[in-house]
Scaffold this active site. Structure first.
Site, PDB file in Angstrom:
ATOM      1  N   HIS A 131     -26.061  44.842 -39.095  1.00 38.53           N
ATOM      2  CA  HIS A 131     -27.405  44.349 -38.716  1.00 38.53           C
ATOM      3  C   HIS A 131     -28.304  44.257 -39.943  1.00 38.53           C
ATOM      4  O   HIS A 131     -29.109  43.335 -40.069  1.00 38.53           O
ATOM      5  CB  HIS A 131     -28.076  45.303 -37.724  1.00 38.53           C
ATOM      6  CG  HIS A 131     -27.763  45.027 -36.283  1.00 38.53           C
ATOM      7  ND1 HIS A 131     -28.073  43.845 -35.665  1.00 38.53           N
ATOM      8  CD2 HIS A 131     -27.180  45.802 -35.336  1.00 38.53           C
ATOM      9  CE1 HIS A 131     -27.694  43.907 -34.387  1.00 38.53           C
ATOM     10  NE2 HIS A 131     -27.144  45.080 -34.167  1.00 38.53           N
ATOM     11  N   GLY A 157     -26.626  52.983 -31.330  1.00 44.24           N
ATOM     12  CA  GLY A 157     -27.305  52.738 -32.594  1.00 44.24           C
ATOM     13  C   GLY A 157     -28.303  51.610 -32.467  1.00 44.24           C
ATOM     14  O   GLY A 157     -28.184  50.766 -31.566  1.00 44.24           O
ATOM     15  N   GLN A 214     -33.807  44.895 -35.213  1.00 42.51           N
ATOM     16  CA  GLN A 214     -33.728  44.679 -33.759  1.00 42.51           C
ATOM     17  C   GLN A 214     -35.048  44.953 -33.053  1.00 42.51           C
ATOM     18  O   GLN A 214     -35.229  44.549 -31.898  1.00 42.51           O
ATOM     19  CB  GLN A 214     -32.643  45.569 -33.137  1.00 42.51           C
ATOM     20  CG  GLN A 214     -31.229  45.191 -33.552  1.00 42.51           C
ATOM     21  CD  GLN A 214     -30.225  46.098 -32.873  1.00 42.51           C
ATOM     22  OE1 GLN A 214     -29.954  47.182 -33.349  1.00 42.51           O
ATOM     23  NE2 GLN A 214     -29.692  45.659 -31.740  1.00 42.51           N
ATOM     24  N   HIS A 274     -21.509  48.814 -37.421  1.00 43.47           N
ATOM     25  CA  HIS A 274     -22.282  47.862 -36.618  1.00 43.47           C
ATOM     26  C   HIS A 274     -23.732  47.793 -37.113  1.00 43.47           C
ATOM     27  O   HIS A 274     -24.294  46.703 -37.278  1.00 43.47           O
ATOM     28  CB  HIS A 274     -22.205  48.295 -35.146  1.00 43.47           C
ATOM     29  CG  HIS A 274     -22.938  47.416 -34.193  1.00 43.47           C
ATOM     30  ND1 HIS A 274     -22.291  46.605 -33.288  1.00 43.47           N
ATOM     31  CD2 HIS A 274     -24.262  47.214 -33.990  1.00 43.47           C
ATOM     32  CE1 HIS A 274     -23.199  45.936 -32.587  1.00 43.47           C
ATOM     33  NE2 HIS A 274     -24.398  46.296 -32.982  1.00 43.47           N
ATOM     34  N   GLU A 275     -24.337  48.965 -37.357  1.00 38.29           N
ATOM     35  CA  GLU A 275     -25.751  48.978 -37.778  1.00 38.29           C
ATOM     36  C   GLU A 275     -25.913  48.461 -39.207  1.00 38.29           C
ATOM     37  O   GLU A 275     -26.880  47.757 -39.512  1.00 38.29           O
ATOM     38  CB  GLU A 275     -26.356  50.376 -37.633  1.00 38.29           C
ATOM     39  CG  GLU A 275     -26.355  50.938 -36.209  1.00 38.29           C
ATOM     40  CD  GLU A 275     -26.775  49.956 -35.140  1.00 38.29           C
ATOM     41  OE1 GLU A 275     -27.686  49.146 -35.381  1.00 38.29           O
ATOM     42  OE2 GLU A 275     -26.162  49.980 -34.050  1.00 38.29           O
ATOM     43  N   CYS A 328     -23.910  45.340 -28.135  1.00 42.69           N
ATOM     44  CA  CYS A 328     -25.122  45.380 -28.965  1.00 42.69           C
ATOM     45  C   CYS A 328     -26.333  45.239 -28.050  1.00 42.69           C
ATOM     46  O   CYS A 328     -26.331  44.391 -27.149  1.00 42.69           O
ATOM     47  CB  CYS A 328     -25.081  44.222 -29.962  1.00 42.69           C
ATOM     48  SG  CYS A 328     -26.537  44.122 -31.014  1.00 42.69           S
ATOM     49  N   LEU A 329     -27.358  46.043 -28.289  1.00 42.63           N
ATOM     50  CA  LEU A 329     -28.568  45.970 -27.451  1.00 42.63           C
ATOM     51  C   LEU A 329     -29.256  44.619 -27.585  1.00 42.63           C
ATOM     52  O   LEU A 329     -30.025  44.229 -26.707  1.00 42.63           O
ATOM     53  CB  LEU A 329     -29.541  47.096 -27.809  1.00 42.63           C
ATOM     54  CG  LEU A 329     -29.050  48.533 -27.567  1.00 42.63           C
ATOM     55  CD1 LEU A 329     -30.134  49.531 -27.902  1.00 42.63           C
ATOM     56  CD2 LEU A 329     -28.572  48.714 -26.137  1.00 42.63           C
TER      57      LEU A 329
HETATM   58 NI    NI Z   1     -26.349  45.860 -32.431  1.00 46.36          NI
END
Ligand code: NI
Length: 167
Positions: free
Chosen positions: A139, A46, A51, A135-136, A93-94
């Site tokens: 964010h 995701g 981000q 998770h998203e 997480c990216l």
């Molecule tokens: Ni993330």
């Protein structure tokens, strides 16, 4: 389509307030396409608009890693309306490359999300997909997954992460 730069832990744009998506524009279609491209390039599950430095309430999810187009989900102004059960598993997480931690999340969630045409839909997810939704959506509230950990543990991870980024 283009792979966009993913900003990382410490960048203030990850903590900014994210605005609701109002009118849908061709730029947003482009952004969504780029975000899926970026997600697949990093083999993530995701990616949220903040981000890639854009502070709006938009995220893309694909737990198939680009293998199954039917798994591509776009969340617009999403809200969790129900959650059920729990799961304990590893999460990353990216925006925090190299870090993964075990985290508790609901096993199932139901999310209310807008569609580009302005209509609302309810999306149900479970297991990995439910984890990705949570998770998203975090964010979109300016919250990173490491903020679910206790302050001591988070501090240790942050110092290790910063050292690793310097080296
Ligand atoms: Ni993330």
């Amino acid at each position: 389509m283009a792979v966009r730069q993913v900003i990382t832990w410490g960048d203030p744009r990850l903590k900014n307030k994210n605005l609701d998506v109002e009118d849908w524009t061709p730029e947003l279609d482009q952004l969504v396409a780029d975000m899926f491209e970026t997600l697949s390039a990093h083999e993530g599950a995701g990616l949220a608009a903040p981000q890639v430095g854009i502070n709006i309430r938009l995220a893309v999810i694909d737990v198939s890693g680009g293998a199954d187009p039917a798994q591509k989900i776009v969340l617009i102004n999403p809200e969790i309306i129900r959650e059920e059960g729990e799961q304990i598993g590893e999460e990353g997480c990216l925006s925090i490359p190299g870090v993964s931690e075990v985290l508790k999340r609901p096993m199932k969630v139901c999310v209310k999300s807008r569609k580009p045409d302005g209509a609302w839909e309810e999306l149900e997810a479970e297991e990995l997909q439910a984890r990705a939704f949570c998770h998203e959506i975090d964010h979109l509230r300016g919250r990173l997954f490491v903020e679910h950990l206790g302050p001591v543990k988070r501090d240790i991870i942050q110092r290790k992460y910063q050292k690793q980024r310097r080296d």
